[in-house]
Scaffold this motif. Structure first.
Motif, PDB file in Angstrom:
ATOM      1  N   SER A 225       0.851  -1.195   0.000  1.00 12.13           N
ATOM      2  CA  SER A 225       0.000   0.000   0.000  1.00 12.13           C
ATOM      3  C   SER A 225       0.889   1.248   0.000  1.00 12.13           C
ATOM      4  CB  SER A 225      -0.926  -0.011   1.219  1.00 12.13           C
ATOM      5  OG  SER A 225      -1.692  -1.208   1.219  1.00 12.13           O
ATOM      6  N   THR A 226       0.277   2.393   0.127  1.00  8.44           N
ATOM      7  CA  THR A 226       1.016   3.651  -0.052  1.00  8.44           C
ATOM      8  C   THR A 226       1.902   4.045   1.134  1.00  8.44           C
ATOM      9  OG1 THR A 226      -1.039   4.720   0.595  1.00  8.44           O
ATOM     10  CG2 THR A 226      -0.539   4.688  -1.751  1.00  8.44           C
ATOM     11  N   GLY A 227       1.777   3.336   2.243  1.00 10.47           N
ATOM     12  CA  GLY A 227       2.632   3.657   3.398  1.00 10.47           C
ATOM     13  C   GLY A 227       3.968   2.932   3.371  1.00 10.47           C
ATOM     14  N   ARG A 228       4.183   2.100   2.336  1.00 14.52           N
ATOM     15  CA  ARG A 228       5.397   1.278   2.272  1.00 14.52           C
ATOM     16  C   ARG A 228       6.677   2.117   2.231  1.00 14.52           C
ATOM     17  NH1 ARG A 228       8.969  -0.118  -1.157  1.00 14.52           N
ATOM     18  NH2 ARG A 228       8.079   1.321  -2.679  1.00 14.52           N
ATOM     19  N   SER A 229       7.722   1.657   2.873  1.00 19.23           N
ATOM     20  CA  SER A 229       9.056   2.271   2.750  1.00 19.23           C
ATOM     21  C   SER A 229      10.094   1.217   3.116  1.00 19.23           C
ATOM     22  CB  SER A 229       9.195   3.472   3.703  1.00 19.23           C
ATOM     23  OG  SER A 229       9.274   3.018   5.042  1.00 19.23           O
ATOM     24  N   TRP A 230      11.354   1.573   2.975  1.00 23.42           N
ATOM     25  CA  TRP A 230      12.458   0.666   3.366  1.00 23.42           C
ATOM     26  C   TRP A 230      12.296   0.289   4.836  1.00 23.42           C
ATOM     27  CZ3 TRP A 230      16.612   1.048   6.833  1.00 23.42           C
ATOM     28  CH2 TRP A 230      17.694   0.176   6.615  1.00 23.42           C
ATOM     29  N   SER A 231      11.823   1.237   5.645  1.00 24.93           N
ATOM     30  CA  SER A 231      11.661   0.963   7.077  1.00 24.93           C
ATOM     31  C   SER A 231      10.561  -0.061   7.328  1.00 24.93           C
ATOM     32  CB  SER A 231      11.339   2.264   7.834  1.00 24.93           C
ATOM     33  OG  SER A 231      12.385   3.180   7.683  1.00 24.93           O
ATOM     34  N   SER A 232       9.578  -0.153   6.435  1.00 30.30           N
ATOM     35  CA  SER A 232       8.526  -1.159   6.649  1.00 30.30           C
ATOM     36  C   SER A 232       8.855  -2.476   5.959  1.00 30.30           C
ATOM     37  CB  SER A 232       7.155  -0.641   6.165  1.00 30.30           C
ATOM     38  OG  SER A 232       7.123  -0.530   4.745  1.00 30.30           O
ATOM     39  N   ASP A 233       9.473  -2.426   4.741  1.00 32.42           N
ATOM     40  CA  ASP A 233       9.603  -3.695   4.012  1.00 32.42           C
ATOM     41  C   ASP A 233      10.981  -4.349   4.067  1.00 32.42           C
ATOM     42  OD1 ASP A 233      11.179  -2.382   2.098  1.00 32.42           O
ATOM     43  OD2 ASP A 233       9.723  -2.561   0.472  1.00 32.42           O
ATOM     44  N   THR A 234      11.986  -3.638   4.554  1.00 31.69           N
ATOM     45  CA  THR A 234      13.328  -4.235   4.593  1.00 31.69           C
ATOM     46  C   THR A 234      13.907  -4.241   6.005  1.00 31.69           C
ATOM     47  OG1 THR A 234      13.677  -3.379   2.357  1.00 31.69           O
ATOM     48  CG2 THR A 234      15.635  -4.110   3.518  1.00 31.69           C
ATOM     49  N   TYR A 235      13.438  -3.333   6.843  1.00 33.80           N
ATOM     50  CA  TYR A 235      14.102  -3.102   8.129  1.00 33.80           C
ATOM     51  C   TYR A 235      13.029  -2.881   9.197  1.00 33.80           C
ATOM     52  CZ  TYR A 235      18.542  -1.517  10.318  1.00 33.80           C
ATOM     53  OH  TYR A 235      19.700  -1.376  11.057  1.00 33.80           O
ATOM     54  N   ASN A 236      12.007  -3.722   9.145  1.00 37.68           N
ATOM     55  CA  ASN A 236      10.818  -3.473   9.981  1.00 37.68           C
ATOM     56  C   ASN A 236      11.175  -3.313  11.466  1.00 37.68           C
ATOM     57  OD1 ASN A 236       8.181  -4.265  11.455  1.00 37.68           O
ATOM     58  ND2 ASN A 236       7.589  -3.840   9.334  1.00 37.68           N
ATOM     59  N   PRO A 237      10.612  -2.306  12.122  1.00 41.38           N
ATOM     60  CA  PRO A 237      11.017  -2.007  13.506  1.00 41.38           C
ATOM     61  C   PRO A 237      10.332  -2.858  14.584  1.00 41.38           C
ATOM     62  CG  PRO A 237       9.454  -0.350  12.746  1.00 41.38           C
ATOM     63  CD  PRO A 237       9.709  -1.264  11.576  1.00 41.38           C
ATOM     64  N   VAL A 238       9.349  -3.694  14.204  1.00 43.40           N
ATOM     65  CA  VAL A 238       8.635  -4.466  15.232  1.00 43.40           C
ATOM     66  C   VAL A 238       9.325  -5.824  15.420  1.00 43.40           C
ATOM     67  CG1 VAL A 238       6.410  -5.430  15.946  1.00 43.40           C
ATOM     68  CG2 VAL A 238       6.486  -3.352  14.540  1.00 43.40           C
ATOM     69  N   PRO A 239       9.731  -6.137  16.652  1.00 43.73           N
ATOM     70  CA  PRO A 239      10.417  -7.416  16.886  1.00 43.73           C
ATOM     71  C   PRO A 239       9.593  -8.592  16.352  1.00 43.73           C
ATOM     72  CG  PRO A 239      10.498  -6.054  18.853  1.00 43.73           C
ATOM     73  CD  PRO A 239       9.597  -5.342  17.881  1.00 43.73           C
ATOM     74  N   GLY A 240      10.272  -9.498  15.642  1.00 43.53           N
ATOM     75  CA  GLY A 240       9.619 -10.730  15.180  1.00 43.53           C
ATOM     76  C   GLY A 240       8.918 -10.623  13.837  1.00 43.53           C
ATOM     77  N   VAL A 241       8.757  -9.434  13.301  1.00 44.67           N
ATOM     78  CA  VAL A 241       8.077  -9.322  11.998  1.00 44.67           C
ATOM     79  C   VAL A 241       8.998  -9.795  10.875  1.00 44.67           C
ATOM     80  CG1 VAL A 241       7.165  -7.671  10.302  1.00 44.67           C
ATOM     81  CG2 VAL A 241       6.393  -7.582  12.676  1.00 44.67           C
ATOM     82  N   MET A 242      10.272  -9.426  10.949  1.00 44.66           N
ATOM     83  CA  MET A 242      11.239  -9.881   9.939  1.00 44.66           C
ATOM     84  C   MET A 242      12.422 -10.530  10.639  1.00 44.66           C
ATOM     85  SD  MET A 242      11.447  -6.653   7.339  1.00 44.66           S
ATOM     86  CE  MET A 242      12.432  -7.587   6.197  1.00 44.66           C
ATOM     87  N   PRO A 243      12.981 -11.599  10.036  1.00 42.24           N
ATOM     88  CA  PRO A 243      14.205 -12.170  10.630  1.00 42.24           C
ATOM     89  C   PRO A 243      15.410 -11.323  10.223  1.00 42.24           C
ATOM     90  CG  PRO A 243      13.606 -13.387   8.650  1.00 42.24           C
ATOM     91  CD  PRO A 243      12.552 -12.316   8.819  1.00 42.24           C
ATOM     92  N   ASN A 244      16.518 -11.501  10.887  1.00 44.00           N
ATOM     93  CA  ASN A 244      17.787 -10.884  10.479  1.00 44.00           C
ATOM     94  C   ASN A 244      17.790  -9.366  10.401  1.00 44.00           C
ATOM     95  OD1 ASN A 244      18.690 -13.543  10.134  1.00 44.00           O
ATOM     96  ND2 ASN A 244      17.916 -13.563   8.034  1.00 44.00           N
ATOM     97  N   VAL A 245      16.946  -8.719  11.180  1.00 39.97           N
ATOM     98  CA  VAL A 245      17.040  -7.260  11.291  1.00 39.97           C
ATOM     99  C   VAL A 245      17.223  -6.920  12.768  1.00 39.97           C
ATOM    100  CG1 VAL A 245      15.734  -6.665   9.200  1.00 39.97           C
ATOM    101  CG2 VAL A 245      14.500  -7.024  11.353  1.00 39.97           C
ATOM    102  N   PRO A 246      17.807  -5.778  13.093  1.00 39.15           N
ATOM    103  CA  PRO A 246      18.094  -5.474  14.501  1.00 39.15           C
ATOM    104  C   PRO A 246      16.874  -5.539  15.426  1.00 39.15           C
ATOM    105  CG  PRO A 246      19.334  -4.015  13.099  1.00 39.15           C
ATOM    106  CD  PRO A 246      18.421  -4.780  12.184  1.00 39.15           C
ATOM    107  N   SER A 247      15.666  -5.176  14.923  1.00 41.76           N
ATOM    108  CA  SER A 247      14.494  -5.206  15.820  1.00 41.76           C
ATOM    109  C   SER A 247      14.218  -6.623  16.335  1.00 41.76           C
ATOM    110  CB  SER A 247      13.252  -4.658  15.105  1.00 41.76           C
ATOM    111  OG  SER A 247      12.957  -5.446  13.974  1.00 41.76           O
ATOM    112  N   SER A 248      14.610  -7.633  15.560  1.00 45.11           N
ATOM    113  CA  SER A 248      14.393  -9.015  15.998  1.00 45.11           C
ATOM    114  C   SER A 248      15.562  -9.535  16.815  1.00 45.11           C
ATOM    115  CB  SER A 248      14.150  -9.913  14.776  1.00 45.11           C
ATOM    116  OG  SER A 248      12.928  -9.540  14.157  1.00 45.11           O
TER     117      SER A 248
END
Ligand code: NAD
Length: 312
Positions: A225-248
């Motif tokens: 959707s229109t809110g997408r950005s690198w912060s949402s799709d590559t580096y998501n800030p919510v723990p557990g949403v994406m593997p291998n990113v600092p939030s997780s």
């Protein structure tokens, strides 16, 4: 041997190499991953870091005791350091790069620093018989790990062309921006957006979760959707949403809050000098500074999410 003859020999030697002699100073979150890619793609790399464990974190390199030692006989001397003052100290200090760097060698600073500081480094290089490029990067630790960084290069075109094959071992995009310091201008413009979109993403996801949404589902929706950005799709800030990113990983590693706050301070100075208002940049800067005051300085900047959750 005349200087010009020495220079010609030097250039010829550089052009005929397969693996160049690369010196790399600053093996932190970004530098260590960049060096790993250089080594795996055949470069001979000499490294230095003030923290010995950082220097020894990469296999297959030659560890040096000073920037001077690393720079000796290197065709390309890279720095990937926290800020401009440290870069300048590393160049000019006791046992600094300048003591070891060869005539006509290329010094490439990939740290994010003030454009004027880059110009100053370029002037020092010119006055002392070596060459300089500012070549800051974007792509974060994930891009550094994957060798997909974007380089924004300021300086002479021919120097940028010469180092491009080496940059492409660490990244997939190399943009020549203009004269010395223009790479840093591009980088600050990018990071201004990054700093703001990360906060926006954290605000949105925190609100959604508090209203009962599943963060993975909400992220999937935002990412198409229109809110997408690198912060949402590559580096998501919510723990557990994406593997291998600092939030997780408890916001360890990644891009420190102190570094994004530094970039925003640099952007504010640059914007002031150009008369460009930065209303959201200024607010974002103060939010990251508030995180620093609350002990989050060394955490990854996606920790804004945890801060907004209000758990600490
Ligand atoms: P970092 O703090 O993880 O690493 C910096 C390294 O420099 C550390 O290993 C430190 O020991 C070393 N160092 C400090 N002073 C030194 C000195 N005097 N001599 C030698 N080594 C020294 O930082 P980072 O995240 O790797 O970022 C490095 C630069 O890249 C910064 O300018 C940052 O703004 C920029 N950057 C970071 C990211 C990111 O996602 N982390 C992305 C793009 C750009």
């Amino acid at each position: 041997m005349s200087f010009s003859h020495t220079t010609r020999v030097f250039v010829r030697t550089f052009q005929h190499r397969n693996a160049s002699n690369v010196a790399f100073i600053g093996l932190g979150q970004m530098g260590a991953r960049m060096v790993k890619n250089l080594v795996s793609k055949g470069e001979k790399v000499k490294v230095f870091d003030v923290v010995p464990q950082a220097a020894s974190s990469v296999q297959g390199v030659t560890i040096c005791n000073s920037p001077e030692e690393a720079a000796k006989d290197a065709c390309f001397v890279f720095t990937m350091l926290p800020n401009g003052h440290i870069v300048k100290d590393t160049l000019l200090g006791d046992k600094g790069i300048m003591k070891g760097i060869s005539n006509n060698a290329l010094f490439i600073d990939s740290s994010t620093i003030e454009p004027q500081q880059s110009q100053e480094l370029g002037k020092i290089a010119k006055e002392n018989g070596f060459r300089f490029l500012d070549a800051p990067v974007s792509g974060g630790v994930t891009g550094a790990e994957a060798g997909t960084l974007t380089f924004m290069v300021g300086g002479e075109d021919k120097d940028a062309e010469e180092v491009k094959p080496v940059l492409l071992k660490m990244g997939k995009n190399v943009f020549k921006c203009g004269g010395t310091g223009t790479g840093q201008i591009a980088k600050l413009c990018n990071n201004l957006i990054l700093a703001i979109t990360m906060i926006g993403t954290c605000e949105s996801l925190n609100m959604g979760v508090k209203l009962g949404m599943d963060p993975k589902l909400l992220t999937s929706i935002i990412n198409v959707s229109t809110g997408r950005s690198w912060s949402s799709d590559t580096y998501n800030p919510v723990p557990g949403v994406m593997p291998n990113v600092p939030s997780s990983n408890q916001y360890k590693g990644g891009f420190g809050v102190s570094l994004i706050a530094k970039d925003l301070a640099l952007a504010e100075n640059a914007a002031l000098s150009a008369g460009a208002p930065l209303p959201l940049g200024a607010i974002s800067h103060q939010l990251y500074r508030t995180l620093i005051a609350n002990g989050y300085s060394d955490k990854d900047f996606a920790v804004v999410y945890e801060f907004l959750q209000g758990k600490k």
